[in-house]
Scaffold this active site. Structure first.
Site, mmCIF file in Angstrom:
data_model
loop_
_atom_site.group_PDB
_atom_site.id
_atom_site.type_symbol
_atom_site.label_atom_id
_atom_site.label_comp_id
_atom_site.label_asym_id
_atom_site.label_seq_id
_atom_site.Cartn_x
_atom_site.Cartn_y
_atom_site.Cartn_z
ATOM 1 N N ASP A 54 9.134 10.612 67.531
ATOM 2 C CA ASP A 54 9.863 11.577 68.352
ATOM 3 C C ASP A 54 9.278 11.707 69.753
ATOM 4 O OD1 ASP A 54 11.596 12.035 66.287
ATOM 5 O OD2 ASP A 54 10.591 13.838 65.569
ATOM 6 N N SER A 66 7.368 17.050 56.705
ATOM 7 C CA SER A 66 6.864 17.302 58.047
ATOM 8 C C SER A 66 5.420 17.748 57.885
ATOM 9 C CB SER A 66 7.693 18.403 58.735
ATOM 10 O OG SER A 66 7.101 18.757 59.970
ATOM 11 N N ASP A 95 6.114 26.965 66.336
ATOM 12 C CA ASP A 95 5.334 26.234 67.331
ATOM 13 C C ASP A 95 5.946 26.255 68.720
ATOM 14 O OD1 ASP A 95 3.149 25.604 65.800
ATOM 15 O OD2 ASP A 95 3.947 23.691 65.107
ATOM 16 N N ARG A 123 -2.713 25.132 68.390
ATOM 17 C CA ARG A 123 -1.776 25.136 69.525
ATOM 18 C C ARG A 123 -2.419 25.601 70.828
ATOM 19 N NH1 ARG A 123 -0.176 21.701 66.368
ATOM 20 N NH2 ARG A 123 1.725 22.028 65.129
#
Length: 413
Positions: free
Chosen positions: A14, A175, A124, A95
């Site tokens: 991606d 995922s 996210d 993150r």
């Protein structure tokens, strides 16, 4: 001057496709940024080269493993950060450190926009964009999957058409997001919350049903931070890695939970965090020995709010910074040793000792040598219960005494 976009780059399909996709959709040049937070997999140099081969004008790579362990995982350990009392903030913690490097790269390369590969349904996207604008309010944010309709089918088609150096497959059952603090798995058959996880879901942990011989480990803390395992000095990163290995071998840290996402939906997640869960268990027990009662009670409230803020993408918020100060102050005396037995999916505390302990054997013992003045208890109870006693007497006066029900089973002579 051509606009520039910094892209959070993982090296996967991606984000590899997103390089050209963004360039075509916006006319901007793309700088790929890859950050190592202990996720394993491919070498950073391989990832950097792939980004350039996919059309990035610059590729920035950062080994942030020690930074992540020390500046992000350790504060979470001090706060006993467990969302819904179970999830040790695996993805949420990584993150902000990634965001920090994205913003740094944007400044270095003169970018005006930061892009990420998140969808519009998850937490996210919030963590990235709120984090970015908290550090750099002037930067714009872009999510190709969400904003530019980059679906997986389109990504595969684009990669094949442009012969990008990346494997393409329509079959990807899960995922997965992972770092040194743990591993998160979702989607696929796990979205049916009645389906149990299969063996292929797990990587960081072995099956706890058939464990090896129990493993005993002594964790030494200084002011809330693990500094040695079995007497051998370790850095925060080494402590996490070693406990991942030892606790993981015993199946410790498997978590299957339906959690409340910030965006308002419930999501089924399977996590593996052997090192995090074992270290938090040890840290919590050392706090039981060294943190004063009222401070400890209030800290539990702070821990919940701190954890919710981090989960919700507010790492850089004013409230989070203020709570950090409180948590740090509570760790002043959290130094000592905790003995853990790792076995069959559990990390069990079997011993604790500290020079700063508030546990007094002579006060606690019921044997000879007891220094607790039991005669003081009577007066303490009278004063402690005085407020409730007065309120109860008032209830009797006004006919509101509690109904004790029938005296069932009582018999008279």
């Amino acid at each position: 001057m051509t606009e520039r976009v910094v892209l959070a780059y993982s090296g996967g399909l991606d984000t590899s496709v997103a390089i050209g996709w963004i360039a075509e959709a916006t006319g901007a040049e793309v700088i790929a940024v890859a950050v190592d937070v202990g996720q394993g997999g491919e070498d950073l140099e391989v990832i950097r080269r792939r980004a350039l081969d996919c059309g990035a004008v610059e590729a920035y790579v950062a080994d942030a493993r020690d930074e992540f362990a020390t500046e992000y995982c350790m504060p979470a350990l001090k706060a006993n950060g467990l969302y819904l009392d179970r999830y040790p903030l695996v993805s949420a913690l990584s993150r902000p450190v990634i965001v920090k490097h994205l913003v740094r790269a944007a400044r270095q390369f003169g970018a005006t926009t930061v892009a990420h590969g998140c969808t519009g349904k998850g937490n996210d996207q919030v963590r990235f964009e709120v984090g970015i604008t908290s550090l750099a309010p002037d930067l714009k944010c872009l999510a190709p999957v969400r904003d530019l309709a980059l679906t997986r089918d389109k990504a595969i088609e684009y990669a094949e058409k442009h012969r990008l150096p990346i494997a393409t497959t329509k079959h990807n059952p899960f995922s997965i997001d992972q770092n040194v603090w743990g591993r998160a798995v979702e989607t696929g058959f796990l979205e049916d919350i009645w389906n149990g996880p299969t063996k292929d879901v797990y990587t960081y942990t072995d099956d706890p049903t058939f464990p090896p011989v129990a493993d005993e480990v002594v964790v030494t803390f200084e002011q809330g931070v693990p500094v040695a395992l079995d007497g051998v000095a370790v850095t925060p990163l080494q402590a996490i890695q070693e406990m991942n290995r030892r606790a993981g071998a015993q199946g410790v840290g498997r978590i299957d939970i339906v959690e409340d996402r910030l965006v308002g939906i419930k999501s089924r997640e399977v996590y593996e965090a052997p090192g995090a869960i074992a270290l938090i268990a040890a840290h919590q027990e050392l706090e039981n020995v060294t943190v004063e009662r009222e401070q400890a009670r209030f800290k539990r409230q702070v821990e919940q709010r701190w954890t919710e803020l981090v989960y919700d993408g507010q790492w850089f918020s004013p409230l989070k910074r203020s709570l950090d100060v409180f948590v740090e102050d509570t760790q002043r005396y959290v130094s000592g040793d905790v003995r853990l037995v790792l076995h069959g999916g559990r990390a069990t505390v079997t011993g604790r000792r500290s020079d700063a302990s508030l546990y007094d054997f002579n006060l606690a013992t019921y044997d000879t040598g007891d220094t607790f003045d039991q005669s003081a208890a009577r007066g303490f109870i009278e004063i402690y219960g005085l407020s409730s006693k007065l309120a109860a007497a008032r209830d009797v006066t006004f006919g509101n005494a509690p109904d004790l029900g029938p005296a069932g089973g009582l018999t008279g002579a």
